[in-house]
Design a protein around this motif. Structure first.
Motif, PDB file in Angstrom:
ATOM      1  N   ILE A 114       0.821  -1.209   0.000  1.00  0.00           N
ATOM      2  CA  ILE A 114       0.000   0.000   0.000  1.00  0.00           C
ATOM      3  C   ILE A 114       0.855   1.259   0.000  1.00  0.00           C
ATOM      4  CG2 ILE A 114      -1.965  -1.121   1.077  1.00  0.00           C
ATOM      5  CD1 ILE A 114      -1.167  -0.023   3.724  1.00  0.00           C
ATOM      6  N   ASN A 115       2.131   1.080  -0.343  1.00  0.00           N
ATOM      7  CA  ASN A 115       3.008   2.209  -0.632  1.00  0.00           C
ATOM      8  C   ASN A 115       3.255   3.108   0.579  1.00  0.00           C
ATOM      9  OD1 ASN A 115       4.647   3.590  -2.455  1.00  0.00           O
ATOM     10  ND2 ASN A 115       3.046   5.076  -2.929  1.00  0.00           N
ATOM     11  N   ILE A 116       3.423   2.517   1.745  1.00  0.00           N
ATOM     12  CA  ILE A 116       3.799   3.283   2.925  1.00  0.00           C
ATOM     13  C   ILE A 116       5.310   3.199   3.102  1.00  0.00           C
ATOM     14  CG2 ILE A 116       3.697   3.398   5.439  1.00  0.00           C
ATOM     15  CD1 ILE A 116       0.843   2.595   5.371  1.00  0.00           C
ATOM     16  N   ARG A 117       5.981   4.334   2.971  1.00  0.00           N
ATOM     17  CA  ARG A 117       7.430   4.388   3.156  1.00  0.00           C
ATOM     18  C   ARG A 117       7.788   5.124   4.443  1.00  0.00           C
ATOM     19  NH1 ARG A 117       6.709   1.101   0.174  1.00  0.00           N
ATOM     20  NH2 ARG A 117       7.501   0.735  -1.927  1.00  0.00           N
ATOM     21  N   LYS A 118       6.845   5.906   4.928  1.00  0.00           N
ATOM     22  CA  LYS A 118       7.018   6.609   6.188  1.00  0.00           C
ATOM     23  C   LYS A 118       5.755   6.414   7.014  1.00  0.00           C
ATOM     24  CE  LYS A 118      10.122  10.204   4.422  1.00  0.00           C
ATOM     25  NZ  LYS A 118      10.345  11.673   4.257  1.00  0.00           N
ATOM     26  N   VAL A 119       5.890   6.377   8.303  1.00  0.00           N
ATOM     27  CA  VAL A 119       4.739   6.206   9.176  1.00  0.00           C
ATOM     28  C   VAL A 119       3.884   7.470   9.120  1.00  0.00           C
ATOM     29  CG1 VAL A 119       3.978   5.853  11.555  1.00  0.00           C
ATOM     30  CG2 VAL A 119       5.973   4.624  10.678  1.00  0.00           C
ATOM     31  N   THR A 120       2.583   7.281   8.953  1.00  0.00           N
ATOM     32  CA  THR A 120       1.660   8.402   8.840  1.00  0.00           C
ATOM     33  C   THR A 120       0.780   8.507  10.074  1.00  0.00           C
ATOM     34  OG1 THR A 120      -0.098   7.081   7.803  1.00  0.00           O
ATOM     35  CG2 THR A 120       1.585   8.029   6.344  1.00  0.00           C
ATOM     36  N   PRO A 121       0.234   9.693  10.341  1.00  0.00           N
ATOM     37  CA  PRO A 121      -0.675   9.843  11.476  1.00  0.00           C
ATOM     38  C   PRO A 121      -1.881   8.905  11.398  1.00  0.00           C
ATOM     39  CG  PRO A 121       0.046  11.999  10.714  1.00  0.00           C
ATOM     40  CD  PRO A 121       0.554  10.999   9.718  1.00  0.00           C
ATOM     41  N   ARG A 122      -2.419   8.708  10.209  1.00  0.00           N
ATOM     42  CA  ARG A 122      -3.590   7.843  10.066  1.00  0.00           C
ATOM     43  C   ARG A 122      -3.273   6.400  10.424  1.00  0.00           C
ATOM     44  NH1 ARG A 122      -4.660  12.166   7.200  1.00  0.00           N
ATOM     45  NH2 ARG A 122      -6.840  12.784   6.883  1.00  0.00           N
ATOM     46  N   ALA A 123      -2.086   5.951  10.082  1.00  0.00           N
ATOM     47  CA  ALA A 123      -1.692   4.584  10.422  1.00  0.00           C
ATOM     48  C   ALA A 123      -1.533   4.423  11.930  1.00  0.00           C
ATOM     49  CB  ALA A 123      -0.396   4.217   9.705  1.00  0.00           C
ATOM     50  N   ILE A 124      -0.952   5.426  12.584  1.00  0.00           N
ATOM     51  CA  ILE A 124      -0.800   5.370  14.038  1.00  0.00           C
ATOM     52  C   ILE A 124      -2.157   5.365  14.713  1.00  0.00           C
ATOM     53  CG2 ILE A 124       0.079   6.595  16.066  1.00  0.00           C
ATOM     54  CD1 ILE A 124       2.315   7.700  14.320  1.00  0.00           C
ATOM     55  N   ALA A 125      -3.070   6.225  14.245  1.00  0.00           N
ATOM     56  CA  ALA A 125      -4.413   6.287  14.827  1.00  0.00           C
ATOM     57  C   ALA A 125      -5.143   4.959  14.650  1.00  0.00           C
ATOM     58  CB  ALA A 125      -5.203   7.427  14.185  1.00  0.00           C
ATOM     59  N   TYR A 126      -4.975   4.343  13.492  1.00  0.00           N
ATOM     60  CA  TYR A 126      -5.611   3.050  13.220  1.00  0.00           C
ATOM     61  C   TYR A 126      -5.104   1.980  14.183  1.00  0.00           C
ATOM     62  CZ  TYR A 126      -6.650  -1.291  10.702  1.00  0.00           C
ATOM     63  OH  TYR A 126      -7.083  -2.549  10.366  1.00  0.00           O
ATOM     64  N   ILE A 127      -3.790   1.931  14.376  1.00  0.00           N
ATOM     65  CA  ILE A 127      -3.206   0.935  15.277  1.00  0.00           C
ATOM     66  C   ILE A 127      -3.640   1.187  16.716  1.00  0.00           C
ATOM     67  CG2 ILE A 127      -1.031   0.145  16.298  1.00  0.00           C
ATOM     68  CD1 ILE A 127      -1.679  -1.079  13.589  1.00  0.00           C
ATOM     69  N   ALA A 128      -3.715   2.442  17.123  1.00  0.00           N
ATOM     70  CA  ALA A 128      -4.155   2.760  18.488  1.00  0.00           C
ATOM     71  C   ALA A 128      -5.574   2.249  18.722  1.00  0.00           C
ATOM     72  CB  ALA A 128      -4.080   4.265  18.730  1.00  0.00           C
ATOM     73  N   CYS A 129      -6.440   2.406  17.731  1.00  0.00           N
ATOM     74  CA  CYS A 129      -7.808   1.879  17.848  1.00  0.00           C
ATOM     75  C   CYS A 129      -7.803   0.357  17.941  1.00  0.00           C
ATOM     76  CB  CYS A 129      -8.651   2.331  16.653  1.00  0.00           C
ATOM     77  SG  CYS A 129      -9.069   4.086  16.634  1.00  0.00           S
ATOM     78  N   GLN A 130      -6.958  -0.292  17.150  1.00  0.00           N
ATOM     79  CA  GLN A 130      -6.884  -1.750  17.161  1.00  0.00           C
ATOM     80  C   GLN A 130      -6.387  -2.261  18.514  1.00  0.00           C
ATOM     81  OE1 GLN A 130      -7.729  -4.217  15.287  1.00  0.00           O
ATOM     82  NE2 GLN A 130      -8.148  -3.404  13.265  1.00  0.00           N
ATOM     83  N   VAL A 131      -5.354  -1.633  19.057  1.00  0.00           N
ATOM     84  CA  VAL A 131      -4.809  -2.081  20.348  1.00  0.00           C
ATOM     85  C   VAL A 131      -5.835  -1.853  21.453  1.00  0.00           C
ATOM     86  CG1 VAL A 131      -3.025  -1.676  22.078  1.00  0.00           C
ATOM     87  CG2 VAL A 131      -2.410  -1.760  19.666  1.00  0.00           C
ATOM     88  N   ARG A 132      -6.519  -0.722  21.407  1.00  0.00           N
ATOM     89  CA  ARG A 132      -7.528  -0.436  22.419  1.00  0.00           C
ATOM     90  C   ARG A 132      -8.634  -1.490  22.392  1.00  0.00           C
ATOM     91  NH1 ARG A 132     -12.640   0.622  24.774  1.00  0.00           N
ATOM     92  NH2 ARG A 132     -12.259   2.060  26.514  1.00  0.00           N
ATOM     93  N   PHE A 133      -9.077  -1.852  21.185  1.00  0.00           N
ATOM     94  CA  PHE A 133     -10.112  -2.877  21.059  1.00  0.00           C
ATOM     95  C   PHE A 133      -9.604  -4.225  21.548  1.00  0.00           C
ATOM     96  CE2 PHE A 133     -11.954  -6.355  18.550  1.00  0.00           C
ATOM     97  CZ  PHE A 133     -13.284  -6.247  18.931  1.00  0.00           C
ATOM     98  N   THR A 134      -8.355  -4.557  21.236  1.00  0.00           N
ATOM     99  CA  THR A 134      -7.788  -5.844  21.642  1.00  0.00           C
ATOM    100  C   THR A 134      -7.698  -5.964  23.154  1.00  0.00           C
ATOM    101  OG1 THR A 134      -6.477  -5.902  19.601  1.00  0.00           O
ATOM    102  CG2 THR A 134      -5.813  -7.378  21.369  1.00  0.00           C
ATOM    103  N   LEU A 135      -7.401  -4.876  23.843  1.00  0.00           N
ATOM    104  CA  LEU A 135      -7.306  -4.904  25.306  1.00  0.00           C
ATOM    105  C   LEU A 135      -8.681  -4.951  25.973  1.00  0.00           C
ATOM    106  CD1 LEU A 135      -4.494  -2.233  25.831  1.00  0.00           C
ATOM    107  CD2 LEU A 135      -4.283  -4.704  26.235  1.00  0.00           C
ATOM    108  N   SER A 136      -9.719  -4.555  25.241  1.00  0.00           N
ATOM    109  CA  SER A 136     -11.065  -4.522  25.816  1.00  0.00           C
ATOM    110  C   SER A 136     -11.667  -5.918  25.865  1.00  0.00           C
ATOM    111  CB  SER A 136     -11.965  -3.596  24.995  1.00  0.00           C
ATOM    112  OG  SER A 136     -12.358  -4.217  23.777  1.00  0.00           O
ATOM    113  N   SER A 137     -12.792  -6.034  26.537  1.00  0.00           N
ATOM    114  CA  SER A 137     -13.486  -7.329  26.637  1.00  0.00           C
ATOM    115  C   SER A 137     -14.578  -7.479  25.590  1.00  0.00           C
ATOM    116  CB  SER A 137     -14.107  -7.468  28.033  1.00  0.00           C
ATOM    117  OG  SER A 137     -15.018  -6.412  28.282  1.00  0.00           O
ATOM    118  N   VAL A 138     -14.753  -6.477  24.730  1.00  0.00           N
ATOM    119  CA  VAL A 138     -15.779  -6.529  23.693  1.00  0.00           C
ATOM    120  C   VAL A 138     -15.394  -7.575  22.648  1.00  0.00           C
ATOM    121  CG1 VAL A 138     -16.989  -5.216  21.911  1.00  0.00           C
ATOM    122  CG2 VAL A 138     -16.372  -4.121  24.073  1.00  0.00           C
ATOM    123  N   LEU A 139     -16.354  -8.400  22.257  1.00  0.00           N
ATOM    124  CA  LEU A 139     -16.057  -9.532  21.377  1.00  0.00           C
ATOM    125  C   LEU A 139     -16.052  -9.162  19.908  1.00  0.00           C
ATOM    126  CD1 LEU A 139     -18.140 -12.340  23.124  1.00  0.00           C
ATOM    127  CD2 LEU A 139     -15.742 -11.713  23.479  1.00  0.00           C
TER     128      LEU A 139
END
Length: 393
Positions: free
Chosen positions: A286-311
């Motif tokens: 997907i042509n990412i050569r540098k880390v972007t704010p949108r990618a960081i925000a996406y990962i933060a949402c994913q980690v938050r969901f993974t730590l939660s108990s929501v299925l």
């Protein structure tokens, strides 16, 4: 095998050339000629190439779907772009509309075909282009990995179960600590009780930064930007999603390689790796050569969901809004009050790029920079040598 042997491109050679090869003339191969090969061998190589191409197409499709997930719902982006095109600059824009338009422009830049494609689709046709599937894949990848990383780093009792989420969230002491807003002290029993009882003074929402986004999971209340978005969990999760799960073992955010055993012992990740003949980095697809704010925000949402108990994934989790959380992170990067904070944001993104992509800076190899490197320097020296010999004749 049959065929015509390669002939020298020059039938005459100098005495020096002949003497240097034991009396045999030096042969200069003609690149227009081809060496004869077995038709069976050629067929096998062609089949292998087609299989690899097919696998690459499958991965590229998944990469494009994942790109969609970094820019919110694509229909919202299209609507905003249409609004601006229709009304031009006659109407004022809100911060949310500006964010959507920036996302549309960046998405069109990394996927040039997308602008034309979306322009040809009705709204109903463009609503689902695979973003949900890509997000689900990433969620599945991180479900076990994040639990394993937390178990290794904190050694909680009991350990977080890798295959289920019922015991996560604020039910788990360690998950509760990582999810707890930084303005509260999770170690205090009164805070835990108030969160469990959902007291109005302790509402868990996107208006608070959770502890897991901070470096070493510590916060300086007098400087909330210190260590912000530098946590080990975010780095590992980013690498697992955008490079590959196995690459997460190469860094753990602290440089001590603690991720190795966790990844090696992850059965599901290993099984998927064994089944994949060609493994290509998602960031490359997907042509990412540098880390972007949108990618960081996406990962933060994913980690938050993974730590939660929501299925299962929902935009709203109790009082917590994932889309608003994503927007808050984007505002941190884009809605800066001045040049001082802009400089700090740029340095943070540079830090992320070094962590994820190491020293890979090919996109920074400008023609001007390359022109001064030794390959070009040697070519220029040889050219000058030939010019000097020609002028001396």
């Amino acid at each position: 095998m049959t065929g015509t042997p390669l002939a020298p491109t020059n039938n005459s050679s100098s005495d020096d050339e002949a003497s240097s090869t034991g009396g045999q003339p030096v042969v200069h191969p003609d690149p227009s000629q081809a060496m004869p090969t077995s038709s069976k061998a050629r067929a096998k190589r062609r089949i292998a190439a087609l299989e690899e191409e097919l696998e690459m197409m499958r991965q590229e499709r998944g990469g494009k779907q994942r790109k969609m997930t970094l820019y919110v719902a694509q229909e919202d982006l299209v609507v905003e772009n249409d609004r601006r095109y229709e009304f031009h600059s006659s109407t004022e824009s809100t911060a949310e509309q500006d964010r959507l338009q920036r996302g549309y422009i960046e998405l069109a830049q990394v996927l040039p075909w997308l602008h034309k494609k979306l322009g040809e689709l009705d709204n109903e046709d463009s609503e689902d282009m695979g973003a949900d599937a890509a997000r689900s894949d990433d969620t599945s990848t991180l479900k076990e990995l994040v639990a394993a990383w937390v178990n290794q780093e904190f050694r909680p009792t009991p350990l977080i179960k890798l295959h289920e989420k019922y015991s996560r969230g604020f039910v788990s002491d360690i998950c509760g600590k990582l999810l707890c807003p930084v303005e509260w002290d999770w170690s205090q029993d009164s805070v835990k009780a108030s969160i469990h009882d959902r007291m109005t003074e302790y509402i868990i929402s996107e208006n608070s930064w959770p502890l897991f986004v901070y470096e070493n999971y510590k916060v300086n209340s007098n400087d909330l930007e210190e260590g912000f978005l530098k946590s080990r969990l975010l780095i590992l999760a980013f690498k697992a999603v955008f490079t590959s799960p196995s690459s997460a073992r190469e860094t753990d955010g602290n440089g001590n390689g603690n991720g190795t055993d966790i990844i090696e012992n992850n059965r599901r990740t290993r099984h998927k790796s064994d089944q994949m003949k060609v493994k290509t980095c998602i960031a490359s697809i997907i042509n990412i050569r540098k880390v972007t704010p949108r990618a960081i925000a996406y990962i933060a949402c994913q980690v938050r969901f993974t730590l939660s108990s929501v299925l299962s994934w929902h935009t709203i989790d109790g009082d917590f809004d994932y889309e608003a959380f994503w927007c808050n992170i984007m505002d941190f990067f884009e809605d800066v009050p001045g040049p001082v904070t802009r400089c700090k944001v740029d340095k943070l993104l540079e830090w992320w790029t070094r962590k994820i992509f190491k020293t890979n800076h090919r996109e920074d190899l400008t023609p001007e920079l390359v022109s001064h490197m030794s390959v070009n320097a040697l070519a220029e020296q040889r050219k000058r040598l030939e010019d000097a010999a020609f002028n001396s004749d």
